[in-house]
Scaffold this active site. Structure first.
Site, PDB file in Angstrom:
ATOM      1  N   GLU A   1      -1.709 -10.097  -6.153  1.00  0.00           N
ATOM      2  CA  GLU A   1      -1.707 -10.880  -7.400  1.00  0.00           C
ATOM      3  C   GLU A   1      -0.849 -10.204  -8.455  1.00  0.00           C
ATOM      4  O   GLU A   1      -0.146 -10.866  -9.233  1.00  0.00           O
ATOM      5  CB  GLU A   1      -3.134 -11.042  -7.928  1.00  0.00           C
ATOM      6  CG  GLU A   1      -4.042 -11.860  -7.030  1.00  0.00           C
ATOM      7  CD  GLU A   1      -4.782 -11.015  -5.992  1.00  0.00           C
ATOM      8  OE1 GLU A   1      -4.254  -9.943  -5.586  1.00  0.00           O
ATOM      9  OE2 GLU A   1      -5.875 -11.434  -5.586  1.00  0.00           O
TER      10      GLU A   1
ATOM     11  N   CYS B   1      -7.538  -7.610 -10.736  1.00  0.00           N
ATOM     12  CA  CYS B   1      -6.598  -8.744 -10.727  1.00  0.00           C
ATOM     13  C   CYS B   1      -7.158  -9.945 -11.483  1.00  0.00           C
ATOM     14  O   CYS B   1      -6.385 -10.735 -12.028  1.00  0.00           O
ATOM     15  CB  CYS B   1      -6.228  -9.110  -9.295  1.00  0.00           C
ATOM     16  SG  CYS B   1      -5.087  -7.900  -8.584  1.00  0.00           S
TER      17      CYS B   1
ATOM     18  N   GLU C   1       0.835  -1.205   0.000  1.00  0.00           N
ATOM     19  CA  GLU C   1       0.000   0.000   0.000  1.00  0.00           C
ATOM     20  C   GLU C   1       0.870   1.255   0.000  1.00  0.00           C
ATOM     21  O   GLU C   1       2.097   1.192   0.084  1.00  0.00           O
ATOM     22  CB  GLU C   1      -0.959  -0.052   1.195  1.00  0.00           C
ATOM     23  CG  GLU C   1      -1.901  -1.237   1.060  1.00  0.00           C
ATOM     24  CD  GLU C   1      -2.952  -1.320   2.149  1.00  0.00           C
ATOM     25  OE1 GLU C   1      -2.821  -0.619   3.176  1.00  0.00           O
ATOM     26  OE2 GLU C   1      -3.899  -2.101   1.973  1.00  0.00           O
ATOM     27  N   ASN C   2       0.195   2.389  -0.133  1.00  0.00           N
ATOM     28  CA  ASN C   2       0.912   3.669  -0.260  1.00  0.00           C
ATOM     29  C   ASN C   2       0.095   4.762   0.412  1.00  0.00           C
ATOM     30  O   ASN C   2      -1.145   4.721   0.378  1.00  0.00           O
ATOM     31  CB  ASN C   2       1.093   3.973  -1.758  1.00  0.00           C
ATOM     32  CG  ASN C   2       2.085   5.085  -1.992  1.00  0.00           C
ATOM     33  OD1 ASN C   2       1.770   6.263  -1.848  1.00  0.00           O
ATOM     34  ND2 ASN C   2       3.292   4.720  -2.352  1.00  0.00           N
ATOM     35  N   ALA C   3       0.780   5.757   0.965  1.00  0.00           N
ATOM     36  CA  ALA C   3       0.098   6.881   1.595  1.00  0.00           C
ATOM     37  C   ALA C   3      -0.803   7.602   0.603  1.00  0.00           C
ATOM     38  O   ALA C   3      -1.840   8.161   0.987  1.00  0.00           O
ATOM     39  CB  ALA C   3       1.116   7.848   2.192  1.00  0.00           C
TER      40      ALA C   3
ATOM     41  N   CYS D   1      -1.868  -4.663  -5.602  1.00  0.00           N
ATOM     42  CA  CYS D   1      -2.408  -5.931  -5.096  1.00  0.00           C
ATOM     43  C   CYS D   1      -1.351  -7.037  -5.104  1.00  0.00           C
ATOM     44  O   CYS D   1      -0.402  -7.020  -5.906  1.00  0.00           O
ATOM     45  CB  CYS D   1      -3.585  -6.381  -5.951  1.00  0.00           C
ATOM     46  SG  CYS D   1      -5.106  -5.479  -5.647  1.00  0.00           S
TER      47      CYS D   1
ATOM     48  N   TYR E   1      -3.254   6.642  -1.497  1.00  0.00           N
ATOM     49  CA  TYR E   1      -3.950   5.347  -1.503  1.00  0.00           C
ATOM     50  C   TYR E   1      -4.077   4.650  -2.856  1.00  0.00           C
ATOM     51  O   TYR E   1      -3.854   3.440  -2.953  1.00  0.00           O
ATOM     52  CB  TYR E   1      -5.350   5.501  -0.903  1.00  0.00           C
ATOM     53  CG  TYR E   1      -5.388   5.830   0.577  1.00  0.00           C
ATOM     54  CD1 TYR E   1      -4.235   5.846   1.357  1.00  0.00           C
ATOM     55  CD2 TYR E   1      -6.602   6.099   1.187  1.00  0.00           C
ATOM     56  CE1 TYR E   1      -4.289   6.152   2.707  1.00  0.00           C
ATOM     57  CE2 TYR E   1      -6.668   6.404   2.544  1.00  0.00           C
ATOM     58  CZ  TYR E   1      -5.512   6.433   3.301  1.00  0.00           C
ATOM     59  OH  TYR E   1      -5.577   6.728   4.631  1.00  0.00           O
TER      60      TYR E   1
ATOM     61  N   CYS F   1      -9.527  -9.380  -6.759  1.00  0.00           N
ATOM     62  CA  CYS F   1     -10.396  -8.245  -7.103  1.00  0.00           C
ATOM     63  C   CYS F   1     -10.624  -8.227  -8.621  1.00  0.00           C
ATOM     64  O   CYS F   1      -9.964  -8.956  -9.372  1.00  0.00           O
ATOM     65  CB  CYS F   1      -9.764  -6.935  -6.635  1.00  0.00           C
ATOM     66  SG  CYS F   1      -8.376  -6.382  -7.650  1.00  0.00           S
TER      67      CYS F   1
HETATM   68  N1  THU Z   1      -6.025  -6.693  -2.209  1.00  0.00           N
HETATM   69  C1  THU Z   1      -5.172  -7.552  -2.858  1.00  0.00           C
HETATM   70  O1  THU Z   1      -3.952  -7.470  -2.699  1.00  0.00           O
HETATM   71  N2  THU Z   1      -5.719  -8.472  -3.671  1.00  0.00           N
HETATM   72  C2  THU Z   1      -7.045  -8.652  -3.878  1.00  0.00           C
HETATM   73  O2  THU Z   1      -7.443  -9.446  -4.706  1.00  0.00           O
HETATM   74  C3  THU Z   1      -8.008  -7.896  -3.064  1.00  0.00           C
HETATM   75  C4  THU Z   1      -7.463  -6.705  -2.381  1.00  0.00           C
HETATM   76  C5  THU Z   1      -5.454  -5.686  -1.315  1.00  0.00           C
HETATM   77  C6  THU Z   1      -5.521  -4.279  -1.839  1.00  0.00           C
HETATM   78  C7  THU Z   1      -5.440  -3.479  -0.562  1.00  0.00           C
HETATM   79  O3  THU Z   1      -4.067  -3.320  -0.235  1.00  0.00           O
HETATM   80  C8  THU Z   1      -6.099  -4.369   0.472  1.00  0.00           C
HETATM   81  O4  THU Z   1      -6.142  -5.673  -0.095  1.00  0.00           O
HETATM   82  C9  THU Z   1      -7.498  -3.938   0.855  1.00  0.00           C
HETATM   83  O5  THU Z   1      -8.278  -3.739  -0.265  1.00  0.00           O
END
Ligand code: THU
Length: 145
Positions: A66, A100, A55-57, A64, A59, A97
């Site tokens: 994947e 992904c 993640e990053n400040a 992800c 947002y 998601c």
């Molecule tokens: N996230 C993933 O890394 N993969 C997914 O398939 C669903 C969501 C992460 C993104 C974010 O850093 C955190 O989960 C909450 O959404």
């Protein structure tokens, strides 16, 4: 509990995939969502590539798990995904998601298994086509005149 056997993936490879995704989950950088995710992909050479969410400040710049696993595979020369494992957080199984699912579509066959798990248990298995039906992919571009 371990994942149920899958006809397309040897048990030993499935276990390696699960272990890599669980390890990646422990390395996630998720200070904003508090939702670590680990993912791993099995490539056409039987190699496992893992990734975690970062993640990053700012947002929207977060990435992800994947996407990171696929980038690691491509860097290593892999071009086909034979199986995927996603390890999430909390009481519900997570699946990739929407973005992904499309990223995976680039390298997966429609029947590629996507295993779900958490730190201790295994959840349901889906195919890519179940998660992303009627999808758009590289084959559509090849079909242009
Ligand atoms: N996230 C993933 O890394 N993969 C997914 O398939 C669903 C969501 C992460 C993104 C974010 O850093 C955190 O989960 C909450 O959404």
């Amino acid at each position: 509990m371990n994942s149920a056997s899958h006809p397309r993936v040897a048990d030993v490879q499935q276990q390696a995939l699960l272990a890599a995704a669980r390890h990646a989950h422990t390395r996630a950088y998720a200070p904003y969502s508090q939702f670590p995710v680990g993912a791993a992909v099995l490539d056409e050479q039987g190699r496992v590539h893992a990734g975690c969410n970062v993640e990053n400040a700012a947002y929207p710049q977060g990435a992800c798990a994947e996407a990171a696993a696929l980038a690691a595979m491509v860097l290593a020369g892999g071009r086909h995904v034979r199986a995927v494992c996603v390890v999430g957080t909390g009481g519900r199984w997570i699946t990739p998601c929407g973005g992904c699912r499309q990223r995976l579509r680039e390298f997966c066959a429609p029947d590629t298994p996507i295993f779900t798990a958490n730190a201790t248990d295994s959840g349901p298995t889906y195919t890519l086509a179940e998660l992303l039906p009627h999808s758009f992919g590289p084959d559509h571009l090849e079909a242009t005149p």
